[in-house]
Structure formats: structure tokens, C-alpha cells
Design an enzyme around this catalytic site. Structure first.
Site, short mmCIF file in Angstrom:
data_model
loop_
_atom_site.label_atom_id
_atom_site.label_comp_id
_atom_site.label_asym_id
_atom_site.label_seq_id
_atom_site.Cartn_x
_atom_site.Cartn_y
_atom_site.Cartn_z
N VAL A 96 -4.53 -6.64 -1.58
CA VAL A 96 -3.37 -7.78 -1.65
C VAL A 96 -2.76 -8.01 -0.30
O VAL A 96 -2.73 -9.18 0.07
CB VAL A 96 -2.18 -7.61 -2.74
N GLU A 97 -2.68 -6.87 0.44
CA GLU A 97 -1.99 -7.05 1.69
C GLU A 97 -2.78 -7.61 2.78
O GLU A 97 -2.46 -8.34 3.53
CB GLU A 97 -1.35 -5.57 2.22
N THR A 98 -4.25 -6.99 2.92
CA THR A 98 -5.05 -7.53 3.96
C THR A 98 -6.63 -7.78 3.62
O THR A 98 -7.40 -8.00 4.35
CB THR A 98 -5.12 -6.35 5.02
#
Length: 187
Positions: free
Chosen positions: A60-62
């Protein structure tokens, strides 16, 4: 007529090959790959954090891309804020790492992010939903929501999270977590 028969035979062979490939492989893993498995596994074991949760947060982050930096200044695979990263290194007694190294080195970023997840798990009595929300909004905000009765920290009440970004973040992490658990037998 012979050409048509050859095409049918070739089509049948091709379909058979694809079917065998499809049935004998974990084809869903093509759509939900997990990179840095060794690093995630090592840190997961070291800090006793679910590896699928770590992978879901990274996704989700990167989306497993190193060297990312958010508009707010969060860096690396797990998008740690520099102040948080420095605090983690101090609290965990992890040798100091430059922010540039933290941004570009997956192993160190995963180590700090996983330690932070363990810390959040302890702060929120093992509640993974509150832990995920705190990873995004910060533990102070989540504690405030819980204390004031704005949100009760459960999966069923995710819709009550007052920050839309955090609400969506929690939903996405849980979605990827469930996909990874369904697709991969073990980590």
C-alpha cells in the site's frame, strides 16, 4: 482443409498448455507478487510481526518500490517519517542509519518499519486494525479517537475512522493482507 485442422490442433495444444500452466502454478501470485521476501521474513521473525502484514503495508505504501519519498517527507519502502525513523533507532538501540540509506536500503527500512509495527501492536494491545490505523495517522490520533469514542478500533467500524485517508488506508492494507494470506501458503 488441412490448414484448418493444423490450426485447430495448434489451438488445442496451446489451450492445453495454458490450462496445465494455470492449474500447476499459483497464478494469482502474478497479480499479487511479494518482493523482498527474505528481508520481510527475517524482520518478521526477529520482531514477531506477521510477514503478510508487513508485505501488505509495503504494497500500500510504495508497491515495493524503493527510494520513494512522499509529499510529507516519508521515505523508503515502508514510508517512515524521518523523525519517526530517528526515534525508532534510538528506542530500539539500532545503529544509526542515514536518511539516504534508509530511503534506498530495503533491509534497513523494513527493519525499522517492522520494529515500529511491533511497538504499535504493544501500544494497542495486539489490535491489528488500530495498529494499521496508527501506522498511517499516528498513535496519538488513534488513541484520541479511541478515548473519545469516535472509533472503537474494530474491523466492523472502519467506516467510523474520521480521516478519510486513514480509513481508506486501513481498508487497502486489510484487502492486500487477505489476498496474500489466500494466495500464499506460507511466507
Amino acid at each position: 482443409m488441412k490448414l484448418l485442422r493444423k490450426k485447430r490442433v495448434l489451438l488445442l495444444l496451446f489451450v492445453s498448455f495454458v490450462l496445465v500452466l494455470f492449474l500447476n502454478t499459483n497464478w494469482m501470485a502474478w497479480f499479487y507478487p511479494i518482493q523482498y521476501k527474505n528481508e520481510i521474513r527475517a524482520q518478521s521473525q526477529s520482531y514477531e510481526v506477521d510477514p503478510f502484514l508487513i508485505a501488505s503495508i509495503i504494497r500500500v505504501e510504495t508497491n515495493f518500490k524503493t527510494s520513494k519519498e512522499s509529499r510529507k517527507g516519508a521515505i523508503g519502502l515502508m514510508q517512515l517519517m524521518p523523525d519517526t525513523a530517528n526515534w525508532i533507532m534510538e528506542q530500539a538501540k539500532i545503529p544509526h542509519t542515514s536518511l539516504d540509506e534508509l530511503k534506498h536500503e530495503p533491509d534497513r527500512n523494513i527493519q525499522l518499519g517492522t520494529w515500529y509495527l511491533k511497538n504499535l501492536s504493544e501500544q494497542f494491545d495486539g489490535n491489528p486494525i488500530a495498529m494499521i490505523a496508527a501506522y498511517n495517522a499516528g498513535p496519538g490520533k488513534v488513541n484520541e479517537w479511541l478515548k473519545n469514542g469516535v472509533w472503537d478500533g474494530t474491523f466492523e467500524s472502519i467506516k467510523d475512522i474520521p480521516f478519510g485517508e486513514t480509513r481508506h488506508y486501513v481498508q487497502r492494507v486489510i484487502y492486500y493482507y487477505n489476498q496474500y494470506v489466500d494466495i500464499y501458503d506460507t511466507f
